[in-house]
Write a protein that holds these residues in place. Structure first.
Motif, PDB file in Angstrom:
ATOM      1  N   ALA A   1       0.843  -1.194   0.000  1.00 46.19           N
ATOM      2  CA  ALA A   1       0.000   0.000   0.000  1.00 46.19           C
ATOM      3  C   ALA A   1       0.881   1.247   0.000  1.00 46.19           C
ATOM      4  O   ALA A   1       0.566   2.247  -0.644  1.00 46.19           O
ATOM      5  CB  ALA A   1      -0.924  -0.012   1.213  1.00 46.19           C
TER       6      ALA A   1
ATOM      7  N   ILE B   1       2.045   2.349  -3.315  1.00 48.99           N
ATOM      8  CA  ILE B   1       1.042   2.995  -4.165  1.00 48.99           C
ATOM      9  C   ILE B   1       1.175   4.518  -4.099  1.00 48.99           C
ATOM     10  O   ILE B   1       0.873   5.231  -5.043  1.00 48.99           O
ATOM     11  CB  ILE B   1      -0.383   2.564  -3.710  1.00 48.99           C
ATOM     12  N   ARG B   2       1.648   4.979  -2.953  1.00 53.38           N
ATOM     13  CA  ARG B   2       1.693   6.410  -2.697  1.00 53.38           C
ATOM     14  C   ARG B   2       2.406   7.216  -3.809  1.00 53.38           C
ATOM     15  O   ARG B   2       1.859   8.194  -4.313  1.00 53.38           O
ATOM     16  CB  ARG B   2       2.420   6.630  -1.373  1.00 53.38           C
TER      17      ARG B   2
ATOM     18  N   LEU C   1       0.768   7.305  -7.313  1.00 56.75           N
ATOM     19  CA  LEU C   1      -0.518   7.985  -7.190  1.00 56.75           C
ATOM     20  C   LEU C   1      -0.312   9.500  -7.163  1.00 56.75           C
ATOM     21  O   LEU C   1      -0.993  10.245  -7.866  1.00 56.75           O
ATOM     22  CB  LEU C   1      -1.224   7.530  -5.908  1.00 56.75           C
ATOM     23  N   MET C   2       0.652   9.941  -6.363  1.00 56.31           N
ATOM     24  CA  MET C   2       0.912  11.382  -6.290  1.00 56.31           C
ATOM     25  C   MET C   2       1.394  11.906  -7.625  1.00 56.31           C
ATOM     26  O   MET C   2       1.039  13.002  -8.047  1.00 56.31           O
ATOM     27  CB  MET C   2       1.952  11.680  -5.205  1.00 56.31           C
TER      28      MET C   2
ATOM     29  N   ALA D   1       0.693  10.624 -10.631  1.00 58.16           N
ATOM     30  CA  ALA D   1      -0.444  10.674 -11.563  1.00 58.16           C
ATOM     31  C   ALA D   1      -1.279  11.913 -11.290  1.00 58.16           C
ATOM     32  O   ALA D   1      -1.651  12.659 -12.211  1.00 58.16           O
ATOM     33  CB  ALA D   1      -1.297   9.399 -11.416  1.00 58.16           C
TER      34      ALA D   1
ATOM     35  N   ALA E   1       0.329  10.813 -16.556  1.00 58.70           N
ATOM     36  CA  ALA E   1      -0.691  10.567 -15.524  1.00 58.70           C
ATOM     37  C   ALA E   1      -1.284   9.172 -15.723  1.00 58.70           C
ATOM     38  O   ALA E   1      -1.408   8.385 -14.780  1.00 58.70           O
ATOM     39  CB  ALA E   1      -1.788  11.624 -15.601  1.00 58.70           C
ATOM     40  N   LEU E   2      -1.591   8.859 -16.993  1.00 58.78           N
ATOM     41  CA  LEU E   2      -2.235   7.566 -17.278  1.00 58.78           C
ATOM     42  C   LEU E   2      -1.293   6.397 -17.006  1.00 58.78           C
ATOM     43  O   LEU E   2      -1.709   5.345 -16.524  1.00 58.78           O
ATOM     44  CB  LEU E   2      -2.728   7.546 -18.723  1.00 58.78           C
TER      45      LEU E   2
ATOM     46  N   TYR F   1      -1.340   5.892 -13.341  1.00 65.72           N
ATOM     47  CA  TYR F   1      -2.599   5.238 -12.961  1.00 65.72           C
ATOM     48  C   TYR F   1      -2.454   3.727 -13.077  1.00 65.72           C
ATOM     49  O   TYR F   1      -2.879   2.960 -12.233  1.00 65.72           O
ATOM     50  CB  TYR F   1      -3.709   5.600 -13.958  1.00 65.72           C
TER      51      TYR F   1
ATOM     52  N   VAL G   1      -0.565   2.248 -10.338  1.00 68.56           N
ATOM     53  CA  VAL G   1      -1.356   2.190  -9.101  1.00 68.56           C
ATOM     54  C   VAL G   1      -2.336   1.020  -9.172  1.00 68.56           C
ATOM     55  O   VAL G   1      -2.480   0.255  -8.219  1.00 68.56           O
ATOM     56  CB  VAL G   1      -2.128   3.510  -8.862  1.00 68.56           C
ATOM     57  N   GLU G   2      -2.972   0.885 -10.314  1.00 68.06           N
ATOM     58  CA  GLU G   2      -3.940  -0.210 -10.459  1.00 68.06           C
ATOM     59  C   GLU G   2      -3.279  -1.585 -10.311  1.00 68.06           C
ATOM     60  O   GLU G   2      -3.825  -2.474  -9.679  1.00 68.06           O
ATOM     61  CB  GLU G   2      -4.665  -0.111 -11.796  1.00 68.06           C
TER      62      GLU G   2
ATOM     63  N   LEU H   1      -2.494  -2.150  -6.684  1.00 65.22           N
ATOM     64  CA  LEU H   1      -3.712  -2.412  -5.927  1.00 65.22           C
ATOM     65  C   LEU H   1      -4.186  -3.846  -6.177  1.00 65.22           C
ATOM     66  O   LEU H   1      -4.614  -4.550  -5.259  1.00 65.22           O
ATOM     67  CB  LEU H   1      -4.794  -1.404  -6.326  1.00 65.22           C
TER      68      LEU H   1
ATOM     69  N   LEU I   1      -2.172  -6.025  -4.108  1.00 66.36           N
ATOM     70  CA  LEU I   1      -2.574  -5.880  -2.704  1.00 66.36           C
ATOM     71  C   LEU I   1      -3.842  -6.672  -2.402  1.00 66.36           C
ATOM     72  O   LEU I   1      -4.006  -7.227  -1.318  1.00 66.36           O
ATOM     73  CB  LEU I   1      -2.793  -4.389  -2.420  1.00 66.36           C
ATOM     74  N   LEU I   2      -4.729  -6.703  -3.377  1.00 64.11           N
ATOM     75  CA  LEU I   2      -6.031  -7.327  -3.133  1.00 64.11           C
ATOM     76  C   LEU I   2      -6.047  -8.820  -3.431  1.00 64.11           C
ATOM     77  O   LEU I   2      -7.054  -9.480  -3.207  1.00 64.11           O
ATOM     78  CB  LEU I   2      -7.113  -6.621  -3.955  1.00 64.11           C
TER      79      LEU I   2
END
Lengths: 234, 234
Positions: B177, B180-181, B184-185, B187, B216-217, B220, B223-224, B227, B230-231
């Motif tokens: 997690a 991700i920071r 993300l920032m 993007a 940015a994309l 993204y 990050v995806e 995540l 992570l999941l």
């Protein structure tokens, strides 16, 4: 004082106690069973396990109580011992101590066995009344062994509780992480649409582009907030 | 057969065993201590605890072994019992069984005590040799009580191991997690710059805007992916 041999019945019921407590499924039930069986082993009619409040070790709370006549099995009451300073001091000073007479008139002797590891966990209390006039040295030896079993049960119960807490933390974190998914996809989607619009070669700026980017940024913010939540110290 | 009283020395060393195993700090040490003390209680010179491999319950592995003369305390070896089908069958059929003669010539009797809860956990084995010619009924009663203590120790050890695994899961997830920071920032930063450029009111499209959105994309996407990682189901 010490007899050459141990009383067979007493040892047999002690062995039974060991079997009974390793077969019970929950922490609370284990301590209740242990208390009930100890009453049999020591041939007494009342007893309780008092545990120190982890947040305030000066306070002892009845975890379970057993009185063959007066109270139903597993009856729970809360009681602090801080109101009885002499008793409290005695518990802290002695691994085992016996005093004459109990809180009730017909109690001849009360046996206290401290439950102690690196920390003070609590105390087991048994009252001799009726035909049982006193606790003999063998009773005390066996009661001490039982106190070690009680300590093991308490520690096991606490590890299980900790386990449950860790599982809860994992599931809470996971559902937070799951909540990130939607705003993230949304932010990405809007940014992508803005990019495609701009990239289509049309001159002039479609006001929709700005709207898309605004939404993308708003969703970013949500993702960041959720991530902050997720990363908070446990 | 049964004696009227229990042998005092034997019971005292059994009570000592109980104290010893509740005071040891680690799972492995607890079982070693239990084995060593059981050898004293039963007055035997060799013994071992074999645990079923959780991944293959047909395979038994020596968890710890004790032989006062030949092997140093805590000596560990691996051994499967599947090569001995009769023995294996006997263990599965009997909670306790004694057989004449052991793997070594001078062993008079071997005592096997199955460690069984809802699942088969393993077996404790003790050999009578030298002055100790046989296991009497009291030895067997006490050995069975010890087997319950062994079960409790094994279960406690497993809960502690599970606890450690849960803690590892939490820390791994948290570091994911944390990863991700940054993307993300990044993007969010690029999307914001694109928005500001567009919003500045200049006509025409600055090629930088497209570059910002591309970045940015790309972030993204990172990050995806993180995540998703992570999941992943634990």
């Amino acid at each position: 004082m010490a007899k050459k041999k141990f009383d067979r019945e007493q040892i047999l019921s002690f062995l039974e106690l060991i079997e009974a407590i390793t077969l019970t499924e929950s922490y609370q039930k284990t301590l209740e069973k242990l208390l009930e069986k100890t009453a049999e082993v020591l041939d007494v009619q009342q007893g309780c396990i008092l545990l120190a409040n982890p947040k305030n070790s000066e306070e002892l709370v009845i975890e379970c109580a057993f009185e063959q006549k007066a109270r139903p099995k597993g009856h729970r009451i809360n009681l602090t011992l801080t109101a009885h300073p002499n008793l409290y001091k005695a518990i802290f000073q002695n691994a085992v101590f016996v005093r004459k007479g109990g809180p009730e008139e017909d109690v001849e002797q009360v046996l206290y066995i401290r439950l102690q590891t690196e920390e003070f966990l609590g105390v087991m209390v048994f009252g001799a009344k009726g035909e049982k006039k006193e606790f003999n040295p063998d009773d005390i030896l066996i009661a001490q062994a039982i106190s070690h079993l009680a300590i093991a049960s308490i520690q096991h119960g606490r590890i299980i509780e900790k386990n449950e807490r860790l599982k809860t933390i994992i599931s809470e974190r996971m559902s937070l992480a799951d909540e990130i998914r939607n705003p993230l996809m949304s932010a990405g989607g809007f940014a992508k649409r803005a990019f495609e619009k701009l990239n289509s070669g049309e001159s002039g700026i479609d006001p929709k582009i700005l709207e898309y980017l605004k939404r993308a940024l708003k969703n970013y913010q949500r993702v960041e907030n959720l991530l902050g939540e997720l990363l908070k110290t446990k």
